[in-house]
Design a protein around this motif. Structure first.
Motif, PDB file in Angstrom:
ATOM      1  N   TYR A  48      10.732   3.332 -18.801  1.00  0.00           N
ATOM      2  CA  TYR A  48      10.485   2.469 -17.647  1.00  0.00           C
ATOM      3  C   TYR A  48       9.409   3.145 -16.802  1.00  0.00           C
ATOM      4  N   LEU A  49       8.400   2.391 -16.410  1.00  0.00           N
ATOM      5  CA  LEU A  49       7.319   2.942 -15.611  1.00  0.00           C
ATOM      6  C   LEU A  49       7.123   2.063 -14.387  1.00  0.00           C
ATOM      7  N   ALA A  50       7.190   2.667 -13.201  1.00  0.00           N
ATOM      8  CA  ALA A  50       7.075   1.928 -11.946  1.00  0.00           C
ATOM      9  C   ALA A  50       5.927   2.467 -11.118  1.00  0.00           C
ATOM     10  N   VAL A  51       5.250   1.574 -10.410  1.00  0.00           N
ATOM     11  CA  VAL A  51       4.217   1.984  -9.451  1.00  0.00           C
ATOM     12  C   VAL A  51       4.956   2.331  -8.157  1.00  0.00           C
ATOM     13  N   ALA A  52       5.378   3.584  -8.061  1.00  0.00           N
ATOM     14  CA  ALA A  52       6.267   3.986  -6.970  1.00  0.00           C
ATOM     15  C   ALA A  52       5.578   4.004  -5.622  1.00  0.00           C
ATOM     16  N   SER A  53       4.243   4.036  -5.595  1.00  0.00           N
ATOM     17  CA  SER A  53       3.532   4.030  -4.317  1.00  0.00           C
ATOM     18  C   SER A  53       3.536   2.654  -3.665  1.00  0.00           C
ATOM     19  N   VAL A  54       3.916   1.613  -4.405  1.00  0.00           N
ATOM     20  CA  VAL A  54       4.116   0.288  -3.816  1.00  0.00           C
ATOM     21  C   VAL A  54       5.498   0.298  -3.168  1.00  0.00           C
ATOM     22  N   PRO A  55       5.599   0.128  -1.854  1.00  0.00           N
ATOM     23  CA  PRO A  55       6.897   0.256  -1.193  1.00  0.00           C
ATOM     24  C   PRO A  55       7.998  -0.606  -1.807  1.00  0.00           C
ATOM     25  N   THR A  56       7.674  -1.820  -2.211  1.00  0.00           N
ATOM     26  CA  THR A  56       8.708  -2.684  -2.789  1.00  0.00           C
ATOM     27  C   THR A  56       9.271  -2.095  -4.072  1.00  0.00           C
ATOM     28  N   ALA A  57       8.489  -1.315  -4.790  1.00  0.00           N
ATOM     29  CA  ALA A  57       8.982  -0.651  -6.001  1.00  0.00           C
ATOM     30  C   ALA A  57       9.656   0.661  -5.655  1.00  0.00           C
ATOM     31  N   GLY A  58       8.941   1.532  -4.947  1.00  0.00           N
ATOM     32  CA  GLY A  58       9.467   2.861  -4.670  1.00  0.00           C
ATOM     33  C   GLY A  58      10.730   2.859  -3.830  1.00  0.00           C
ATOM     34  N   ARG A  59      10.766   2.085  -2.765  1.00  0.00           N
ATOM     35  CA  ARG A  59      11.926   2.101  -1.868  1.00  0.00           C
ATOM     36  C   ARG A  59      13.144   1.441  -2.485  1.00  0.00           C
ATOM     37  N   ASN A  60      12.940   0.476  -3.392  1.00  0.00           N
ATOM     38  CA  ASN A  60      14.084  -0.158  -4.046  1.00  0.00           C
ATOM     39  C   ASN A  60      14.659   0.711  -5.163  1.00  0.00           C
ATOM     40  N   VAL A  61      13.833   1.539  -5.756  1.00  0.00           N
ATOM     41  CA  VAL A  61      14.297   2.359  -6.879  1.00  0.00           C
ATOM     42  C   VAL A  61      14.862   3.687  -6.402  1.00  0.00           C
ATOM     43  N   LEU A  62      14.223   4.316  -5.415  1.00  0.00           N
ATOM     44  CA  LEU A  62      14.586   5.651  -4.973  1.00  0.00           C
ATOM     45  C   LEU A  62      15.488   5.610  -3.737  1.00  0.00           C
ATOM     46  N   THR A  63      16.160   6.711  -3.512  1.00  0.00           N
ATOM     47  CA  THR A  63      16.902   6.870  -2.264  1.00  0.00           C
ATOM     48  C   THR A  63      15.906   7.068  -1.129  1.00  0.00           C
ATOM     49  N   ALA A  64      16.384   6.901   0.101  1.00  0.00           N
ATOM     50  CA  ALA A  64      15.499   7.053   1.257  1.00  0.00           C
ATOM     51  C   ALA A  64      14.922   8.459   1.318  1.00  0.00           C
ATOM     52  N   ARG A 111       4.001  13.850  -0.225  1.00  0.00           N
ATOM     53  CA  ARG A 111       3.132  14.484  -1.220  1.00  0.00           C
ATOM     54  C   ARG A 111       1.895  13.654  -1.554  1.00  0.00           C
ATOM     55  N   LEU A 112       1.808  12.467  -0.978  1.00  0.00           N
ATOM     56  CA  LEU A 112       0.684  11.586  -1.267  1.00  0.00           C
ATOM     57  C   LEU A 112      -0.255  11.522  -0.068  1.00  0.00           C
ATOM     58  N   GLU A 113      -1.547  11.473  -0.358  1.00  0.00           N
ATOM     59  CA  GLU A 113      -2.550  11.265   0.674  1.00  0.00           C
ATOM     60  C   GLU A 113      -3.039   9.824   0.620  1.00  0.00           C
ATOM     61  N   GLU A 114      -3.779   9.435   1.638  1.00  0.00           N
ATOM     62  CA  GLU A 114      -4.262   8.050   1.706  1.00  0.00           C
ATOM     63  C   GLU A 114      -5.099   7.725   0.468  1.00  0.00           C
ATOM     64  N   GLY A 115      -4.780   6.602  -0.166  1.00  0.00           N
ATOM     65  CA  GLY A 115      -5.498   6.173  -1.358  1.00  0.00           C
ATOM     66  C   GLY A 115      -4.901   6.661  -2.657  1.00  0.00           C
ATOM     67  N   ASP A 116      -3.935   7.604  -2.589  1.00  0.00           N
ATOM     68  CA  ASP A 116      -3.289   8.098  -3.802  1.00  0.00           C
ATOM     69  C   ASP A 116      -2.314   7.068  -4.357  1.00  0.00           C
ATOM     70  N   HIS A 117      -2.033   7.195  -5.638  1.00  0.00           N
ATOM     71  CA  HIS A 117      -1.039   6.357  -6.296  1.00  0.00           C
ATOM     72  C   HIS A 117       0.001   7.242  -6.968  1.00  0.00           C
ATOM     73  N   ALA A 118       1.232   6.779  -7.007  1.00  0.00           N
ATOM     74  CA  ALA A 118       2.313   7.515  -7.661  1.00  0.00           C
ATOM     75  C   ALA A 118       2.945   6.630  -8.724  1.00  0.00           C
ATOM     76  N   LEU A 119       3.103   7.171  -9.900  1.00  0.00           N
ATOM     77  CA  LEU A 119       3.728   6.466 -11.016  1.00  0.00           C
ATOM     78  C   LEU A 119       5.025   7.181 -11.366  1.00  0.00           C
ATOM     79  N   LEU A 120       6.122   6.445 -11.365  1.00  0.00           N
ATOM     80  CA  LEU A 120       7.437   6.987 -11.671  1.00  0.00           C
ATOM     81  C   LEU A 120       7.778   6.629 -13.112  1.00  0.00           C
ATOM     82  N   VAL A 121       7.926   7.658 -13.950  1.00  0.00           N
ATOM     83  CA  VAL A 121       8.192   7.454 -15.375  1.00  0.00           C
ATOM     84  C   VAL A 121       9.612   7.902 -15.672  1.00  0.00           C
ATOM     85  N   MET A 122      10.439   6.967 -16.150  1.00  0.00           N
ATOM     86  CA  MET A 122      11.844   7.249 -16.461  1.00  0.00           C
ATOM     87  C   MET A 122      12.078   6.891 -17.918  1.00  0.00           C
ATOM     88  N   SER A 123      12.718   7.779 -18.651  1.00  0.00           N
ATOM     89  CA  SER A 123      12.908   7.504 -20.064  1.00  0.00           C
ATOM     90  C   SER A 123      14.166   8.154 -20.598  1.00  0.00           C
TER      91      SER A 123
END
Length: 693
Positions: free
Chosen positions: A246-262, A271-283
């Motif tokens: 499963y791969l999620a664009v975790a930097s999108v709040p609707t994805a990251g906040r729904n998947v992760l704890t607060a 850990r992210l700066e402006e313009g950065d993207h975070a990808l959450l890879v779960m397998s």
């Protein structure tokens, strides 16, 4: 002391580039030539004189101008980078750095040796820093492996990121990579938008991508290759899961906040700066994206991200993430990957992922067989902000040229009305001659030299090559004058044929006509080629057209040379400021047109050949004809400078340039033989026998 120096340096603003053109001339001596620094991007073009042609060799730039990533000491490392038009590195050198490990410990020699490895590598390759991998793997068109520097892992990774980010920015903007998209004009994730959604809803929306691969699926990939049958477990249990990812664009709040704890979400944001993207890879499964010898914080080689066929580096953040309660997502292997903002990843475009799977055959020198599993992810439009149009994007360019477009639109409207009302336009030959002369001067001066609206065979080859490469045609929108002229020409081809453009709107054609008229005024001898020879000469342009279009499909490098058969670039675009052979060729064609009317247009123009072919689908035979035309009257045929009228009086529209001289004759009772006879008959006084009273 070093710590205080690092702290002090980190407080200083990032410096701009330091190189000047004279310094670059010393670094890139003859036969190379350094051009002026570009206005839209801090790069210098490199040229080389090849016989009589000046060729673009590449671009030179400083990484600090384009991707000033802080080094280990907090100060950006500045690299001199030169890339060629294909995206290969011509040279990489260190200009300045403050890396303590190279200043106080290892010395600078390992640093210089590291950056020297980039030479001849390509931006189109996935470049990884892994000395062990390099020993085991041979570089190929898609992958390259660099030897790292022991005890300087962080520094060389920052160098790699800075170098690739800067080079990608130049390649997108100057070399047409990523369909020529402007790296400064990319979408941005909407950080203020959050919607409560379940994992199933995130999957449906496309914010999470699911990939499930079984042992049997992998075995099918290797079928028929040396890698087939090497995995005993896959053969024994083909239905078992190889990887469930499963791969999620975790930097999108609707994805990251729904998947992760607060708490995990906040940790990620820090850990992210402006313009950065975070990808959450779960397998889960027997295969993960991190190899057993993977070093945390580095770049995984089991998952590759590309956008528009360009590799984008993803780096492990080495974060432990906790999922929201009752999450159905696998947690056997969880990795957070960061894409820095300078890499130019555009959330509005597809993210293309590759999962390479490698098998080894042999023991001493094992043969490595790799197969790829490809999948993609597309962020829905409501979760990002499209770039605002500016002067750099094509809507901004159209806005900035509004006045020119209005002038052009008014001129095209005037020409359309005049051609539709051709009978009234040509009723007075002198008035029509002044109208035509004035419009052709407008075509030369405004459309040609001022607005640079010369249509060319290059337009056709560019579209053809883009279609063959399945690239967008959006690049055409950056030249609004050309787009408007193409639109008008397309309509005029359906109505009148090729003549409207070739006879009224082609700047070089108008220039030829002007030189021809000048020659007639000077009473220079005019050569009228015999009809059968003229007909054969007019066929030359069609093989030239086929050769150029064929090269665009099969040999694009040759196309750049063949399109120079047109003098348009030399005479109009560059205003004769070019190497002497090109100028001599263009001037020679203009001189030829002084003796053979519009010599190039009639016999050699490949673009005219293309329009002649397209003009065969016109709807109207718009030139009026009388029964006497051709039998017996031959006036129009003899007066036609293009020799586009047959002895039978028929008009060859594929060779007609819509000069309308024949229409003027048709409407003139002083030039048209049938009308002259009618006038004479009307004036004849019948002889009547006198009757004597």
């Amino acid at each position: 002391m070093t710590c205080w120096l690092a702290l002090l340096c980190s407080c200083l603003p990032a410096r701009a580039g330091v190189l000047t053109k004279p310094e670059l001339v010393k670094r890139f001596p003859a036969p190379l030539m350094v051009g002026d620094k570009q206005a839209d991007l801090p790069v210098w073009p490199l040229f080389k004189q090849n016989a009589t042609a000046t060729e673009l060799v590449g671009y030179v730039f400083e990484s600090i101008d384009l991707a000033p990533l802080p080094g280990f000491a907090g100060v950006p490392i500045n690299l001199l980078v030169a890339i060629d038009p294909k995206g290969s590195f011509l040279d990489v050198a260190v200009l300045s750095h403050h890396e303590p490990v190279f200043l106080d410990g290892l010395g600078e020699a390992p640093l210089f040796a590291f950056v020297a490895q980039y030479k001849d590598l390509s931006l189109k390759q996935h470049i990884a820093i892994d000395s062990k991998a390099k020993r085991l793997r041979a570089p190929d068109a898609g992958h390259a492996y660099l030897d790292g520097v022991s005890k300087a892992t962080a520094s060389v990774r920052i160098i790699n990121q800075s170098l690739l980010s800067a080079a990608l920015k130049v390649s997108r903007k100057k070399l047409g990579f990523a369909q020529g998209s402007d790296p400064d004009q990319i979408a941005r994730i909407r950080s203020d938008m959050f919607e409560q959604r379940t994992v199933a809803q995130l999957l449906d929306a496309g914010l999470i991508r699911h990939l499930r691969v079984t042992n049997g699926d992998v075995e099918k990939l290797f079928a028929g290759s040396p890698g087939a049958g090497l995995d005993r477990e896959a053969l024994a249990r083909p239905g078992d899961v190889f990887i469930d990812l499963y791969l999620a664009v975790a930097s999108v709040p609707t994805a990251g906040r729904n998947v992760l704890t607060a708490a995990s979400w906040n940790k990620l944001q820090n850990r992210l700066e402006e313009g950065d993207h975070a990808l959450l890879v779960m397998s889960s499964g027997r295969y993960g994206i991190l190899a057993d010898d993977f070093i945390r914080g580095s770049v995984p080689d089991r998952l590759v991200l590309k956008q528009d066929k360009l590799p984008i580096e993803m780096r492990d953040l080495d974060l432990e993430m906790a999922f929201a309660s009752d999450s159905p997502l696998p947690d056997a292997s969880v990795t957070v990957l960061r894409v820095i903002g300078q890499a130019g990843l555009d959330p509005a475009r597809p993210f293309d992922f590759t999962l390479p799977i490698t098998r080894n055959k042999g023991i001493v020198y094992p043969e490595r067989i790799t197969r790829d599993i490809n999948f993609s992810l597309q962020v829905p439009a409501q979760f990002y902000i499209a770039p605002a149009s500016s002067d750099k994007s094509w809507p901004g360019i159209w806005s900035s040229r509004r006045a020119e477009l209005l002038v052009l639109g008014a001129a095209l409207a005037l020409l359309s009305v005049a051609l539709l009302l051709q009978k009234r336009l040509t009723a007075n030959g002198v008035r029509f001659a002044w109208f035509r002369a004035g419009f052709l001067l407008f075509t030369i001066g405004f459309i040609g030299y001022y607005a640079q609206g010369q249509l060319s065979i290059v337009n056709l080859t560019g579209v053809l090559q883009a279609l063959l490469a399945r690239r967008s045609l959006e690049f055409m929108m950056f030249d609004p004058m050309t787009v408007v002229l193409w639109g008008f020409t397309a309509v005029s081809l359906l109505v009148w044929g090729r003549g409207t453009f070739c006879g009224w709107l082609c700047p070089f054609g108008a220039l030829q006509e002007a030189t021809g008229k000048l020659a007639q005024w000077l009473k220079l001898p005019q050569l009228r080629i015999r009809a059968h020879i003229d007909a054969r000469l007019k066929l030359i342009k069609y093989p030239l057209l086929a050769l150029i279009l064929g090269s665009a499909c099969l040999a694009p490098a040759l196309t750049d040379k063949l399109v120079e058969f047109e003098p348009f670039k030399t005479a109009i675009t560059l205003n004769f400021v070019r190497s002497w052979p090109y100028v001599a060729y263009a001037v020679g064609l203009l001189l030829a047109s002084m003796f053979v009317y519009k010599f190039f247009c009639r016999y050699l123009c490949p673009f005219g050949a293309a329009l002649a072919l397209l003009g065969r689908f016109r709807l109207l035979d718009w030139i009026p004809r009388r029964a006497e035309c051709g039998a017996p009257c031959q006036t129009c045929r003899h007066r036609c400078g293009y020799q586009a009228i047959t002895p039978a009086g028929a008009v060859r529209y594929d060779e007609c340039f819509q000069c309308m001289d024949c229409v003027v004759i048709y409407n003139s009772d002083e030039k048209c033989a049938p009308l002259i006879l009618e006038v004479k008959r009307a004036r004849t006084i019948p002889i009547v026998r006198a009757i004597n009273s």
